[in-house]
Design an enzyme around this catalytic site. Sequence first.
Site, PDB file in Angstrom:
ATOM      1  N   HIS A 132      24.016  29.475 -59.652  1.00  0.00           N
ATOM      2  CA  HIS A 132      22.923  30.123 -60.392  1.00  0.00           C
ATOM      3  C   HIS A 132      21.602  30.010 -59.661  1.00  0.00           C
ATOM      4  O   HIS A 132      20.589  30.529 -60.122  1.00  0.00           O
ATOM      5  CB  HIS A 132      22.793  29.526 -61.791  1.00  0.00           C
ATOM      6  CG  HIS A 132      22.004  28.255 -61.875  1.00  0.00           C
ATOM      7  ND1 HIS A 132      22.211  27.181 -61.051  1.00  0.00           N
ATOM      8  CD2 HIS A 132      20.998  27.883 -62.723  1.00  0.00           C
ATOM      9  CE1 HIS A 132      21.373  26.201 -61.372  1.00  0.00           C
ATOM     10  NE2 HIS A 132      20.635  26.598 -62.376  1.00  0.00           N
ATOM     11  N   GLY A 133      21.572  29.312 -58.531  1.00  0.00           N
ATOM     12  CA  GLY A 133      20.329  29.160 -57.799  1.00  0.00           C
ATOM     13  C   GLY A 133      20.491  28.148 -56.687  1.00  0.00           C
ATOM     14  O   GLY A 133      21.609  27.844 -56.250  1.00  0.00           O
ATOM     15  N   SER A 158      13.729  28.727 -54.698  1.00  0.00           N
ATOM     16  CA  SER A 158      12.547  28.102 -55.296  1.00  0.00           C
ATOM     17  C   SER A 158      11.380  29.074 -55.277  1.00  0.00           C
ATOM     18  O   SER A 158      11.502  30.220 -54.827  1.00  0.00           O
ATOM     19  CB  SER A 158      12.181  26.849 -54.504  1.00  0.00           C
ATOM     20  OG  SER A 158      11.754  27.223 -53.198  1.00  0.00           O
ATOM     21  N   CYS A 181      20.201  30.938 -71.024  1.00  0.00           N
ATOM     22  CA  CYS A 181      19.224  31.023 -69.939  1.00  0.00           C
ATOM     23  C   CYS A 181      19.812  31.872 -68.815  1.00  0.00           C
ATOM     24  O   CYS A 181      21.008  31.796 -68.524  1.00  0.00           O
ATOM     25  CB  CYS A 181      18.891  29.620 -69.435  1.00  0.00           C
ATOM     26  SG  CYS A 181      17.582  29.592 -68.203  1.00  0.00           S
ATOM     27  N   HIS A 222      13.071  34.861 -65.060  1.00  0.00           N
ATOM     28  CA  HIS A 222      14.045  33.817 -65.403  1.00  0.00           C
ATOM     29  C   HIS A 222      13.603  33.144 -66.698  1.00  0.00           C
ATOM     30  O   HIS A 222      12.513  32.578 -66.753  1.00  0.00           O
ATOM     31  CB  HIS A 222      14.090  32.791 -64.263  1.00  0.00           C
ATOM     32  CG  HIS A 222      14.887  31.552 -64.559  1.00  0.00           C
ATOM     33  ND1 HIS A 222      14.582  30.322 -64.001  1.00  0.00           N
ATOM     34  CD2 HIS A 222      15.975  31.343 -65.350  1.00  0.00           C
ATOM     35  CE1 HIS A 222      15.441  29.413 -64.420  1.00  0.00           C
ATOM     36  NE2 HIS A 222      16.298  30.005 -65.248  1.00  0.00           N
ATOM     37  N   ASP A 266      19.273  25.086 -73.330  1.00  0.00           N
ATOM     38  CA  ASP A 266      18.682  26.422 -73.174  1.00  0.00           C
ATOM     39  C   ASP A 266      19.814  27.437 -73.149  1.00  0.00           C
ATOM     40  O   ASP A 266      20.161  27.997 -72.113  1.00  0.00           O
ATOM     41  CB  ASP A 266      17.831  26.506 -71.916  1.00  0.00           C
ATOM     42  CG  ASP A 266      16.935  27.746 -71.918  1.00  0.00           C
ATOM     43  OD1 ASP A 266      17.006  28.527 -72.894  1.00  0.00           O
ATOM     44  OD2 ASP A 266      16.171  27.936 -70.959  1.00  0.00           O
ATOM     45  N   HIS A 296      23.182  32.332 -67.073  1.00  0.00           N
ATOM     46  CA  HIS A 296      23.785  31.269 -66.269  1.00  0.00           C
ATOM     47  C   HIS A 296      23.897  29.938 -67.028  1.00  0.00           C
ATOM     48  O   HIS A 296      24.168  28.901 -66.429  1.00  0.00           O
ATOM     49  CB  HIS A 296      23.081  31.090 -64.909  1.00  0.00           C
ATOM     50  CG  HIS A 296      21.599  30.858 -64.967  1.00  0.00           C
ATOM     51  ND1 HIS A 296      20.710  31.513 -64.118  1.00  0.00           N
ATOM     52  CD2 HIS A 296      20.837  30.032 -65.721  1.00  0.00           C
ATOM     53  CE1 HIS A 296      19.482  31.100 -64.373  1.00  0.00           C
ATOM     54  NE2 HIS A 296      19.535  30.195 -65.324  1.00  0.00           N
ATOM     55  N   HIS A 316      11.262  28.227 -65.381  1.00  0.00           N
ATOM     56  CA  HIS A 316      11.214  29.649 -65.735  1.00  0.00           C
ATOM     57  C   HIS A 316      10.065  30.330 -64.990  1.00  0.00           C
ATOM     58  O   HIS A 316       9.031  29.720 -64.742  1.00  0.00           O
ATOM     59  CB  HIS A 316      11.049  29.823 -67.244  1.00  0.00           C
ATOM     60  CG  HIS A 316      12.245  29.347 -68.020  1.00  0.00           C
ATOM     61  ND1 HIS A 316      12.221  29.110 -69.374  1.00  0.00           N
ATOM     62  CD2 HIS A 316      13.513  29.063 -67.631  1.00  0.00           C
ATOM     63  CE1 HIS A 316      13.406  28.712 -69.787  1.00  0.00           C
ATOM     64  NE2 HIS A 316      14.211  28.671 -68.726  1.00  0.00           N
TER      65      HIS A 316
END
Length: 397
Positions: free
Chosen positions: A326-327, A304, A77, A180, A74, A270, A163
């Site tokens: 990135h998360g 999340s 992304c 996202h 991806d 990211h 996403h």
Amino acid sequence: MSYTEVPGARVPIRMWADPATVEPVAMQQLRNVSTLPWIQGLAVMPDVHFGKGATVGSVIAMRGAVCPAAVGVDIGCGMSAVKTSLTANDLPGDLSRLRSKIEEAIPVGFSMHDDPVDPRRLHGLPTAGWDDFWGRFDGVADAVKFRQSRALKQMGTLGGGNHFVELCVDMSDSVWLMLHSGSRNIGKELAEYHIGEARKLSHNQNLVDRDLAVFIADTPQMAAYRHDLFWAQEYARHNREIMMALFQDVVRKEFKKAKPTFEQVISCHHNYVAEERYEGVDLLVTRKGAIRAGGGEYGIIPGSMGTGSYIVRGLGNPDSFNSASHGAGRRMSRNQAKKRFSERDLAEQTQGVECRKDRGVVDEIPAAYKPIEQVMEQQRDLVEVVAKLKQVICVKG
């Protein structure tokens, strides 16, 4: 937390994660990457976990080489977010209508627009360079050119997996729009084609992992990949711009009386490659599940679908190659999450969020991810928090 350096590696592997909590298979991937002769160094983010070829949550700096599998399929992304003039008091008690309007405007999953979106018809969307961007599609790999019609219709669509499109409220009750997504099917097709091409090259035949096949500078294969890579990264950016414009149009229509306005959109990749210079050396820096966090640069670190997200400002730490997580990062696979959790668990963990709560998104349940607060604590020397957001609507593919 400052970093921990992994011992015994050929080049520095600096970890902002606790090595004891990282899966052994992910640690092995990091060591595998460090064996590549073109590697300058690796920075490992607190959300690190096992991925294809290279871990998700790693920053790989190479001299004159790039690994397409380490970029991921991806390409480009990333995230976009914008603060609005609305407050929590402007929101209706029942958010289901607003969620439905968002889903009507932005196709999700495998869906796409019936006709390509004309950006010139979207309120306030800059269109400079649009024709030049599509003109450069003529230069992409012949094996993927037949996908142009689909790529046009997928521009401005969400996709599936992790996403999302969210409407959030920050700690001061200001309403934010956030989303996202990446380069959709066209990015995946280009990535898979070039990963296959890299594996055929003679210099990649004796690697510890064939997924670490690289392209080398000043070769036709590298030139072809760079063209398609940077085009796909631009596609991903345009994709998010169009979705954000569509999202803003929905909000304008649904809150006519409030006459909402929007601040400058924050946007960050990211999964991407950038040309950067460290200690006098020109490098190709691959961030796979990591954002750029240069001094003063804004970024977005989502949790999340039930825990919220952070708007951050980079501290410009060169030890991390100016990067941050990135998360939250997964702590269990999608299959594990589906086996362990039920729709009831999902409903409990997303209480208060207007979102899907069916079996189709159980793999995205908050418990399948690392605690976002812990991830943020581990990178205090990489970013500073600007705003903490909590979603009230979450649209999944």
